[in-house]
Design a protein around this motif. Structure first.
Motif, short mmCIF file in Angstrom:
data_model
loop_
_atom_site.label_atom_id
_atom_site.label_comp_id
_atom_site.label_asym_id
_atom_site.label_seq_id
_atom_site.Cartn_x
_atom_site.Cartn_y
_atom_site.Cartn_z
N ASP A 119 37.38 38.21 34.43
CA ASP A 119 37.66 39.51 33.85
C ASP A 119 36.56 39.95 32.87
O ASP A 119 36.05 41.06 32.94
CB ASP A 119 39.02 39.45 33.13
CG ASP A 119 39.43 40.80 32.60
OD1 ASP A 119 39.28 41.79 33.35
OD2 ASP A 119 39.87 40.88 31.45
N ALA A 120 36.19 39.04 31.99
CA ALA A 120 35.15 39.37 30.99
C ALA A 120 33.81 39.64 31.66
O ALA A 120 33.05 40.51 31.22
CB ALA A 120 35.02 38.22 30.00
N PRO B 266 41.84 39.95 37.96
CA PRO B 266 40.96 40.47 36.91
C PRO B 266 41.35 41.89 36.49
O PRO B 266 41.28 42.83 37.30
CB PRO B 266 39.58 40.45 37.57
CG PRO B 266 39.85 40.50 39.04
CD PRO B 266 41.18 39.86 39.27
N ALA B 267 41.72 42.04 35.23
CA ALA B 267 42.19 43.34 34.74
C ALA B 267 41.09 44.40 34.74
O ALA B 267 41.36 45.58 34.93
CB ALA B 267 42.77 43.18 33.34
N THR C 50 44.46 53.10 45.57
CA THR C 50 45.55 52.96 44.61
C THR C 50 45.43 51.79 43.65
O THR C 50 45.85 51.87 42.51
CB THR C 50 46.91 52.83 45.34
OG1 THR C 50 46.84 51.71 46.19
CG2 THR C 50 47.22 54.07 46.11
N GLY C 51 44.88 50.66 44.10
CA GLY C 51 44.85 49.45 43.27
C GLY C 51 46.25 48.92 43.02
O GLY C 51 47.20 49.23 43.75
N LYS D 192 47.48 48.84 30.14
CA LYS D 192 46.89 47.55 30.49
C LYS D 192 46.69 47.50 31.99
O LYS D 192 47.63 47.19 32.73
CB LYS D 192 47.83 46.40 30.09
CG LYS D 192 47.79 46.07 28.62
CD LYS D 192 48.39 44.68 28.39
CE LYS D 192 48.12 44.20 26.98
NZ LYS D 192 48.52 42.81 26.78
N PRO D 193 45.47 47.79 32.47
CA PRO D 193 45.27 47.74 33.92
C PRO D 193 45.56 46.33 34.46
O PRO D 193 45.41 45.34 33.76
CB PRO D 193 43.79 48.07 34.08
CG PRO D 193 43.37 48.70 32.80
CD PRO D 193 44.25 48.13 31.74
#
Lengths: 352, 352
Positions: free
Chosen positions: A237-238, A266-267, B231-232, B262-263
């Motif tokens: 993610d980072a 991963p956000a 869309t994710g 928060k994705p």
């Protein structure tokens, strides 16, 4: 005469339980075979390979390889020595030959020729290299970095799990191939120092530091062009948050997620769009046709001292494998983790 | 004489607030210009394009395009008509010409030649197509599907946001190019029926049904080779769980995540490794050199009836744009969403 095997007992839920009385694995004792079939060899395992992928082999889900069946010997490679040769294989093997054996977790194994690859030790090499820097580990790093990641001059290359067996080779290959900046992520100060001092990484970030995201940002002033990922989770993610335009994210492993009850994606995924990131997963088997040329190049780097290897050998025999596997997921190792199944004689040690 | 603009007022937190008194946008009235500079044209916007990407333009983060500045006119394309021409542009434009205008959200705009592209209406086309099927929307679908997704004969292609402007074109292109199976994901029964009956999708799954994951599984018996994602979120996750080996995941958009505090990354991310998935983000601008040939092909499909378009026109003038944008993220539209800024005369309507 008998020998021990380690059997896959019960599925992890989700963590591996190393107890040999009630855990994921159990010990089983079987008699030594009293003859070797004509087309087989009998081998004795000396060093067992421990690999992050093993946790996935214990999950009954669609994957790149069938899961290990409950009740079967745990799957795994070893560096083994031939102790008896079937009559049809006498021109191919001699007693005392070192082989990479698809033996599984057991002290002895009766194997066909395809399951026991003779180790040819190159100058400067040793038999155990065939299970690490000159084996699947090195090949995984090689194809992942060069075929998938494709670092170019001027690129910033970041490797996670950089002190692990694959990560340390991947980072060094990027260095050899002329990346502008090679950054490692690892889980201790010692590992980070090792990467910089011994392996020539430009810098390394300890992801257990409270300010590791800030450190990563400072370590990648021109963002990340190639990310070789062994860990997944927060580190992936980072790094996505630091992705450069048209960067390549090599998805080799996700060790932080293998034991997770709920895996975490991963956000920062939306950066895949804005920075046109390519994320690509791969399995080393897909490059099997190119193994010989890759091994030749890896061996030449090793001989020239451009590529350095490190092993983490766990003593205590076969029965230490389950706990060692748990420790692997905790990051106990720097370099290739192996279990010493049987000590080797002084004469053999000299050869090793 | 004066006209209205819609100004970006306060950042969404994280959802867009459509209130024009205290929300994300506000109305501003400015005087009509009393002259047109020599190298400019004055245009009147008739149809404003509403695009999922707009939410991202309101976030002050590193992205593919600079964010809209607070206090500036909201960014956006429109289909507009030239109402006055500067002296130096008189050979290029005539009063009454239709243009695709980079006008932003305002009723009138003074633009340079690069910001006002004359619309050439092909046989079977209409001016508003230049903002949808023969504009950025169609081009995004075209390059995303063909250059990134690269469907092959025998492939199962899945499109999310399939009833949206880009998704419906993407799915139809896969159909035209001979994919074995084209599956749409959309948010209502009506949309799903439209995809199958009107656009030739093999099947469509309503992701608001309780058992949509099961339906998706049944709709992809041979797994997914190309996934075109708009869309994710959960849908991307479910499609990753159905990824075929060596599949291509075209990451075009992530509309479900744009307003999320928060994705959420795709939890099934590990399938990227086991199935060797390539996930690739892209931005249509990167293919600008190939726009002419793509538009030619899109126009020919449109003329032949192979490619069908649908528009969702919101009445009520410029001030309906903020609410329409909120509704876009709720999936109110089937096809290209536009706001009618100014009605057109009967004569113009006939031309449209």
């Amino acid at each position: 005469m008998s020998y021990k095997q380690i059997i896959y007992n019960t599925p992890p839920a989700p963590a591996i339980d190393p107890s040999l009385s009630s855990g994921t694995f159990r010990v089983h004792t079987v008699p030594q075979p009293d003859y070797v079939p004509a087309d087989k060899v009998l081998v004795r395992a000396h060093y067992l390979s421990l690999d992050p992928a093993m946790r996935q082999w214990l999950t009954a889900k669609r994957s790149y390889i069938a899961p290990v069946e409950r009740g079967a010997v745990m799957r795994g490679q070893s560096i083994a020595q031939v102790v008896a040769v079937g009559s049809k294989l006498s021109s191919e093997y001699q007693v005392g030959d070192w082989v990479v054996a698809y033996s599984g977790w057991q002290e002895f194994a009766v194997l066909g020729a395809k399951e026991a690859e003779k180790v040819i030790v190159p100058p400067g090499g040793r038999p155990t290299d065939a299970m690490s820097v000159l084996g699947m580990t090195g090949l995984t790093a090689y194809f992942g970095m060069l075929e998938v990641g494709q670092p170019r001059a001027g690129d910033t290359v970041v490797v996670s799990g950089a002190a692990g067996a694959t990560g340390m080779v991947a980072g060094q290959i990027a260095r050899i191939k002329g990346a502008k900046r090679v950054v490692g992520l690892a889980g201790s100060k010692d590992k980070c120092e090792f990467l910089v001092r011994e392996l020539g990484f430009d810098t390394a970030v300890n992801y257990k530091d409270a300010d590791w995201r800030k450190q990563l940002k400072e370590a990648t002033p021109e963002y990340i062009d190639v990310f070789f990922d062994n860990t997944g989770g927060d580190i992936l993610d980072a790094c996505l948050a630091r992705a450069n335009r048209d960067s390549r994210f090599v998805i080799c492993g996700a060790i932080s997620q293998y034991n997770a009850a709920k895996p975490q994606g991963p956000a920062s995924f939306m950066n895949v769009i804005s920075q046109r990131v390519t994320m690509k997963g791969f399995i080393v088997f897909d490059f099997a046709k190119k193994y010989p040329e890759a091994l030749k190049e890896l061996a030449s780097w090793l001989a020239q001292g451009k590529l350095r290897r490190k092993e983490h050998i766990v003593p205590g025999g076969l029965e230490s494998a389950p706990q060692a596997l748990v420790d692997l997921y905790k990051g106990a190792n720097t370099g290739k983790m192996m279990v010493e199944v049987a000590p080797v004689s002084e004469a053999l040690k000299a050869k090793l």
